[in-house]
Design an enzyme around this catalytic site. Structure first.
Site, mmCIF file in Angstrom:
data_model
loop_
_atom_site.group_PDB
_atom_site.id
_atom_site.type_symbol
_atom_site.label_atom_id
_atom_site.label_comp_id
_atom_site.label_asym_id
_atom_site.label_seq_id
_atom_site.Cartn_x
_atom_site.Cartn_y
_atom_site.Cartn_z
ATOM 1 C CG ASP A 35 75.918 -19.260 58.459
ATOM 2 O OD1 ASP A 35 75.681 -18.072 58.164
ATOM 3 O OD2 ASP A 35 76.382 -20.086 57.662
ATOM 4 C CG HIS A 239 77.350 6.683 75.597
ATOM 5 N ND1 HIS A 239 76.426 6.187 76.467
ATOM 6 C CD2 HIS A 239 78.483 6.877 76.321
ATOM 7 C CE1 HIS A 239 76.980 6.083 77.678
ATOM 8 N NE2 HIS A 239 78.223 6.501 77.608
ATOM 9 C CG ASP A 256 86.378 7.352 75.004
ATOM 10 O OD1 ASP A 256 87.250 6.488 75.175
ATOM 11 O OD2 ASP A 256 85.504 7.630 75.852
ATOM 12 C CG ASP A 267 88.198 4.210 78.752
ATOM 13 O OD1 ASP A 267 88.015 4.849 77.705
ATOM 14 O OD2 ASP A 267 87.387 4.210 79.706
ATOM 15 C CG HIS A 346 81.113 12.252 81.994
ATOM 16 N ND1 HIS A 346 82.382 12.162 82.489
ATOM 17 C CD2 HIS A 346 81.224 12.965 80.837
ATOM 18 C CE1 HIS A 346 83.228 12.757 81.653
ATOM 19 N NE2 HIS A 346 82.549 13.264 80.646
ATOM 20 C CG HIS A 350 85.344 3.852 84.329
ATOM 21 N ND1 HIS A 350 86.183 2.945 83.746
ATOM 22 C CD2 HIS A 350 85.167 4.833 83.403
ATOM 23 C CE1 HIS A 350 86.470 3.353 82.505
ATOM 24 N NE2 HIS A 350 85.883 4.499 82.282
ATOM 25 C CG HIS A 357 82.485 1.282 82.255
ATOM 26 N ND1 HIS A 357 81.293 1.724 81.767
ATOM 27 C CD2 HIS A 357 83.402 2.180 81.804
ATOM 28 C CE1 HIS A 357 81.475 2.829 81.037
ATOM 29 N NE2 HIS A 357 82.745 3.110 81.052
ATOM 30 C CD GLU A 380 86.095 8.555 81.740
ATOM 31 O OE1 GLU A 380 85.537 8.873 80.673
ATOM 32 O OE2 GLU A 380 86.142 7.387 82.155
ATOM 33 C CE1 TYR A 384 82.265 15.639 76.535
ATOM 34 C CE2 TYR A 384 81.657 16.009 78.839
ATOM 35 C CZ TYR A 384 82.381 15.319 77.890
ATOM 36 O OH TYR A 384 83.234 14.308 78.286
ATOM 37 N NE ARG A 402 85.333 11.009 77.432
ATOM 38 C CZ ARG A 402 84.304 11.093 76.596
ATOM 39 N NH1 ARG A 402 83.396 12.044 76.743
ATOM 40 N NH2 ARG A 402 84.173 10.238 75.598
ATOM 41 C CD GLU A 404 88.561 7.569 79.396
ATOM 42 O OE1 GLU A 404 88.135 7.683 78.230
ATOM 43 O OE2 GLU A 404 88.044 6.809 80.242
#
Ligand code: GLY
Ligand code: MN
Ligand code: MN
Length: 434
Positions: A35, A239, A256, A267, A346, A350, A357, A380, A384, A402, A404
């Site tokens: 629940d 990710h 990030d 973002d 990448h 976006h 996104h 961004e 790497y 990165r 961004e």
């Protein structure tokens, strides 16, 4: 936001509907276990048109309907349930606080909705998002079809609502920009706080806690997406969300993270040294990424096309990889063959809005679309170099970077909504000084 904002959106949508009927369900409640539910968040399209935050609701827009064009099916008031779960708007609240012309109990939708489809040529609906609701809608349409011999016409055309609605959502209004600016400000403060708190030996989740503190304190009900806090090798995992490793002296940490405010996302990514001081290699690659980001932001302007910032970033990154000795060859050839993708896998951004996104087409008729005033995109770029990377000197290993930002296209150029988060080596090192 003012009720008028939502009313104007519904009116604009109805202008495109040519006598059809639009059906927009909100998101279901997702069960976490038994629940216990995941925190509830309304469907973005539904919320964009209604401002209605409760689950178990369906909006129906019926241009020209005598008893009102905006119909909301929602939960009724229920004193027993409200003791446990809090106040509900109920049918009266749907009309008074949310501007519905007509409101019905959600339990009655099977009886009432088919009648609203009678003699309407088109149904506007986002197909394929919620399988159960797709099936129910087909059931309602079939009920109307069964009345054919009584002279009742069933809708003959089904139009994907996404196209019109997402085109509207792509252009941000002043009210939306205000919310996005606030989301970016709170998120920038969170990144600054994480930089100031960081010390070797801390756990990644401790930095995440610093971020969450600023988000919550700023009024954000939840982050816009799962925050990434990755130190050293984890900075190269795109990710990574476990955030459960100790931060080591001499490593970089990549964060990030963005807050959600009024259902709008920020973002933002920043990368900084765990001990407050960039090493030579870290500094060198960081400046390449920063230069790529500046070049890309410079292209995120009215009249340029969607891919211009990406192309600018790729060129600077590839040149930087060559100058650092990580790639060999001529820059045009390295770009053409895609050799840079080994270290930059990448794309450069976006759309950003209610969804991180966000919705909106990137191409129109096979050509990249032009950037226009009111669009918000992320910029961004990153580099790497994973640990153990073949034919790469060990001194570059485990450097993931990165940077961004959230960029609003304006008449004059652009406005970086996330500019309060420091990003030059000098500014970061100054902020991190104990
Ligand atoms: N945080 C998700 C992204 O940067 O696209
Ligand atoms: Mn992003
Ligand atoms: Mn991001």
């Amino acid at each position: 936001m003012d009720m008028k904002v939502f009313e104007r959106r519904r009116e604009r949508l109805m202008q495109h509907m040519n006598g059809g009927v639009a059906i927009i369900p909100t998101a279901p409640v997702y069960i976490r276990n038994r629940d216990v539910h995941f925190p509830y968040r309304a469907d973005s399209d539904f919320y964009y048109l209604t401002n209605f935050p409760e689950p178990e609701a369906v909006a129906v827009l019926i241009p020209g309907r005598e008893h009102g064009e905006f119909v909301l099916f929602c939960r009724e008031r229920n004193p027993e349930k409200e003791i446990w779960d809090g106040k509900r708007a109920g049918l009266e609240g749907a009309r008074e606080a949310y501007g519905a012309d007509d409101a019905f109990p959600i339990e009655d939708i099977d009886d009432i909705l088919p009648g609203m489809l009678e003699n309407r040529g088109k149904v506007f609906y986002s197909m394929g998002r919620h399988r159960d609701f797709d099936t129910r809608l087909m059931g309602w349409v079939n009920e109307v079809r069964a009345k054919n011999r009584n002279g009742v016409h069933a809708p003959g055309e089904f139009v994907d609502l996404d196209h019109i609605l997402h085109e509207m959502r792509l252009y941000k209004s002043p009210e939306e920009i205000r919310s996005m600016r606030r989301a970016a400000k709170i998120s920038s403060a969170a990144h600054r706080r994480a930089m100031q708190a960081c010390r070797p030996g801390m756990m990644e989740y401790e930095l995440e806690a610093e971020l969450m503190y600023e988000f919550k304190k700023g009024g954000s009900p939840f982050p816009a997406y799962s925050p990434i806090v990755g130190g050293g090798a984890n900075s190269c995992v795109l990710h990574y969300v476990e955030n459960n490793t100790a931060l080591r002296d001499g490593d970089l940490v990549l964060i990030d993270a963005g807050a959600e405010i009024d259902s709008y996302a920020a973002d933002i990514t920043r990368t900084f040294p765990v001990n407050g001081k960039f090493s030579g290699e870290q500094h060198a690659l960081y400046d390449v990424v920063l230069a790529a980001q500046h070049a890309a932001i410079d292209k995120a302007k009215l009249g340029n096309h969607w891919n211009d910032p990406h192309e600018a970033a790729v060129r600077v990154l590839t040149q930087g990889l060559k100058d650092s000795g990580l790639l060999e060859g001529d820059v045009d050839g390295l770009i053409e063959k895609g050799d840079y993708k080994r270290f930059y896998m990448h794309r450069t951004g976006h759309w950003l809005g209610m969804d991180v996104h966000d919705v909106g087409d990137y191409k129109i008729d096979d050509a990249w679309r032009l950037l226009e005033v009111g669009m918000v995109l992320t910029v961004e770029p990153g580099l790497y170099v994973a640990g153990g990377a073949k034919d790469v000197d060990e001194r570059w290993w485990n450097i993931g970077i990165r940077i961004e930002d959230d960029v609003l296209v304006t008449r004059e150029g652009n406005d970086v909504l996330s500019k309060d988060a420091p990003k030059t080596v000098a500014d970061i090192e100054t902020l991190m000084k104990p």
